[in-house]
Design a protein around this motif. Sequence first.
Motif, PDB file in Angstrom:
ATOM      1  N   LEU A  28      24.583  27.671 -20.346  1.00  0.00           N
ATOM      2  CA  LEU A  28      23.198  27.764 -20.812  1.00  0.00           C
ATOM      3  C   LEU A  28      22.925  27.055 -22.139  1.00  0.00           C
ATOM      4  O   LEU A  28      21.842  27.196 -22.703  1.00  0.00           O
ATOM      5  N   LYS A  29      23.876  26.274 -22.623  1.00  0.00           N
ATOM      6  CA  LYS A  29      23.628  25.440 -23.813  1.00  0.00           C
ATOM      7  C   LYS A  29      22.763  24.251 -23.388  1.00  0.00           C
ATOM      8  O   LYS A  29      22.781  23.808 -22.238  1.00  0.00           O
ATOM      9  N   TRP A  30      22.030  23.719 -24.345  1.00  0.00           N
ATOM     10  CA  TRP A  30      21.159  22.569 -24.088  1.00  0.00           C
ATOM     11  C   TRP A  30      21.866  21.287 -24.497  1.00  0.00           C
ATOM     12  O   TRP A  30      22.684  21.281 -25.411  1.00  0.00           O
ATOM     13  N   GLU A  31      21.506  20.190 -23.818  1.00  0.00           N
ATOM     14  CA  GLU A  31      22.109  18.887 -24.090  1.00  0.00           C
ATOM     15  C   GLU A  31      21.167  17.792 -23.618  1.00  0.00           C
ATOM     16  O   GLU A  31      20.163  18.055 -22.966  1.00  0.00           O
ATOM     17  N   PHE A  32      21.542  16.566 -23.938  1.00  0.00           N
ATOM     18  CA  PHE A  32      20.843  15.399 -23.418  1.00  0.00           C
ATOM     19  C   PHE A  32      21.589  14.950 -22.166  1.00  0.00           C
ATOM     20  O   PHE A  32      22.807  15.067 -22.101  1.00  0.00           O
ATOM     21  N   PRO A  33      20.884  14.450 -21.149  1.00  0.00           N
ATOM     22  CA  PRO A  33      21.555  14.053 -19.906  1.00  0.00           C
ATOM     23  C   PRO A  33      22.608  12.981 -20.155  1.00  0.00           C
ATOM     24  O   PRO A  33      22.440  12.106 -20.997  1.00  0.00           O
ATOM     25  N   PHE A 114      21.643  24.059 -28.703  1.00  0.00           N
ATOM     26  CA  PHE A 114      22.314  22.835 -28.253  1.00  0.00           C
ATOM     27  C   PHE A 114      23.828  22.934 -28.396  1.00  0.00           C
ATOM     28  O   PHE A 114      24.343  23.705 -29.204  1.00  0.00           O
ATOM     29  N   LEU A 115      24.536  22.111 -27.611  1.00  0.00           N
ATOM     30  CA  LEU A 115      25.975  21.941 -27.795  1.00  0.00           C
ATOM     31  C   LEU A 115      26.227  21.501 -29.232  1.00  0.00           C
ATOM     32  O   LEU A 115      25.440  20.732 -29.804  1.00  0.00           O
TER      33      LEU A 115
END
Length: 146
Positions: A28-33, A114-115
């Motif tokens: 469930l961490k956020w990141e950029f593709p 975010f990560l």
Amino acid sequence: MIVVAAVIEREDRRLLIGQRRRNDTSPLKWEFPGGKVEPGEEPEAALARELREELGATLEQAVEIGRVSHRYAATPEALEIRFFAAKIRESELVPKPFEQILWVLPKELGNFDFLAANAQLVAQLATGRIKPAEILVAAPARKPAG
């Protein structure tokens, strides 16, 4: 290991972010593709492949905007993460490996978990020190590999 990540900005200045699935590493961490560069693959070609696989999107333009070396506790080797300002063709995205994707304003990035490796870039985007769309416009036009 080299990892590539796309910072995609729409005309309304919103950036695309993805949330990792709950059963993934760093759930469930956020990141950029983006994702791992395969052996013998150029980073830009890897970015095009990852965007096709993860979102069903075609990469039109990419310009490297930063690099970070980061070691996660679960991995023995440090990752070199290369961030690219990226322009894609598709407007209907299919978020295959993500729990969800969102388009958010740069100033809203701080509201997401975010990560760790993304922290410095997120801060630069949120404060306007890096503006992906402006970087792409200023870059010489060339067709991305892949």
